[in-house]
Design a protein around this motif. Structure first.
Motif, mmCIF file in Angstrom:
data_model
loop_
_atom_site.group_PDB
_atom_site.id
_atom_site.type_symbol
_atom_site.label_atom_id
_atom_site.label_comp_id
_atom_site.label_asym_id
_atom_site.label_seq_id
_atom_site.Cartn_x
_atom_site.Cartn_y
_atom_site.Cartn_z
ATOM 1 N N THR A 48 42.964 6.604 -30.898
ATOM 2 C CA THR A 48 43.524 5.267 -31.085
ATOM 3 C C THR A 48 43.475 4.911 -32.565
ATOM 4 O O THR A 48 42.556 5.305 -33.281
ATOM 5 C CB THR A 48 42.741 4.224 -30.279
ATOM 6 N N ALA A 158 41.120 1.106 -23.532
ATOM 7 C CA ALA A 158 41.891 1.550 -24.691
ATOM 8 C C ALA A 158 42.140 3.049 -24.640
ATOM 9 O O ALA A 158 43.155 3.540 -25.136
ATOM 10 C CB ALA A 158 41.165 1.178 -25.978
ATOM 11 N N TYR A 159 41.202 3.777 -24.036
ATOM 12 C CA TYR A 159 41.305 5.236 -23.985
ATOM 13 C C TYR A 159 40.411 5.728 -22.854
ATOM 14 O O TYR A 159 39.321 5.192 -22.627
ATOM 15 C CB TYR A 159 40.849 5.842 -25.316
ATOM 16 N N ASP A 196 37.971 -0.479 -30.828
ATOM 17 C CA ASP A 196 39.069 -1.144 -30.130
ATOM 18 C C ASP A 196 38.486 -2.315 -29.356
ATOM 19 O O ASP A 196 37.382 -2.218 -28.803
ATOM 20 C CB ASP A 196 39.749 -0.180 -29.152
ATOM 21 N N LYS A 227 43.029 -2.252 -32.520
ATOM 22 C CA LYS A 227 42.133 -1.423 -33.329
ATOM 23 C C LYS A 227 41.660 -2.220 -34.534
ATOM 24 O O LYS A 227 42.456 -2.894 -35.190
ATOM 25 C CB LYS A 227 42.860 -0.164 -33.806
#
Length: 271
Positions: A48, A158-159, A196, A227
């Motif tokens: 990210t 976010a991930y 993030d 971010k």
């Protein structure tokens, strides 16, 4: 003496006028629509990023930094060597746009470039080899923050599959979480925290240097994952030799009955 100066000036003007400009003065156009960050996920964390700008150099000519997407006119022809640096907003400030020190430049060589050509290029960035990941937490396999930071899997991260979450309500109106492993960090070098976040309330981020609580910023609510790049070089340099911990804190906004802050992909980087 005056005649000598006059002759030199005439010669300089003549040379300037006679010098052939690339493409007869017509540029080609470099189009950058998007960028990409590649990482080694196990040792460098998620890819990210919050890259907002590209700083472009063409055949050693510095063309400055620009937000993308951008179509940049470049007065070069033939073989054109590009060096592109990734730009970010330091500490979230739009007026503090800088080349991020930990991302290596993207390089490319264009050949047979002609005037008015339109060339699309996607820069791909990586972390510089000398980057040291002093702290890395993506919540996929653990949680290196104190118990006040919940580890959640709600399908909106976010991930990956997991993220951290600070939640408060009418019975607990504020929460602070700290990284549980203290870090001894070198002073006098670039030191940044990446993470993030999204939040429905403002929250505080900073570091502890031993017993010293160093509040850095209050961040505004964000509905979407964002971010953030936080420069903590001055704080770490001022307390060299101390043990450092990252902290996040949220307090109940006036008139609210609950508030949440989601955190993911926390990294502390130095050289």
């Amino acid at each position: 003496m005056r005649i000598t100066y006059l002759l030199a000036a005439i010669a300089l003007v003549s040379l300037t006028r006679c010098k052939k400009m690339p493409n007869d003065g017509y540029p080609f156009y470099l189009r950058i629509n998007e960028v990409q960050l590649n990482t080694q996920s196990v040792t460098q964390g998620a890819n990210t990023n919050g890259i907002t700008d590209v700083w472009i150099e063409a055949n050693s000519t510095n063309l400055g930094g620009n937000q993308f997407p951008i179509e940049m006119p470049i007065l070069e022809e033939g073989t054109v060597r590009l060096v592109i640096q990734a730009g970010i907003k330091a500490n979230g400030f739009a007026e503090a746009r800088i080349m991020y020190p930990f991302y290596a430049a993207d390089t490319a060589t264009l050949t047979n470039v002609k005037r008015l050509d339109k060339i699309i290029h996607k820069p791909i960035f990586t972390y510089k080899p000398l980057t040291k990941f002093r702290f890395l937490e993506d919540f996929e396999f653990g949680n290196q923050f104190s118990y006040t930071m919940d580890k959640v899997n709600n399908g909106d991260v976010a991930y990956g599959n997991w993220c951290g979450k600070l939640s408060i309500n009418s019975t607990q109106t504020e929460k602070e979480t700290q990284s549980t492993t203290a870090m001894v960090l070198p002073g006098g070098t670039e030191s940044w925290i990446e993470f993030d976040y999204k939040a429905d309330a403002s929250f505080e981020v900073g570091i502890y240097a031993g017993p010293n609580r160093l509040s850095k910023l209050f961040l505004f609510p964000k509905q979407n994952w964002t971010k953030f790049y936080l420069n903590v070089g001055n704080e770490i340099g001022s307390y060299k030799g101390e043990q450092f911990n990252i902290f996040f804190k949220v307090k109940m906004p006036e008139g609210a009955s609950s508030a949440n802050v989601w955190i993911d992909n926390v990294k502390l980087l130095t050289f």
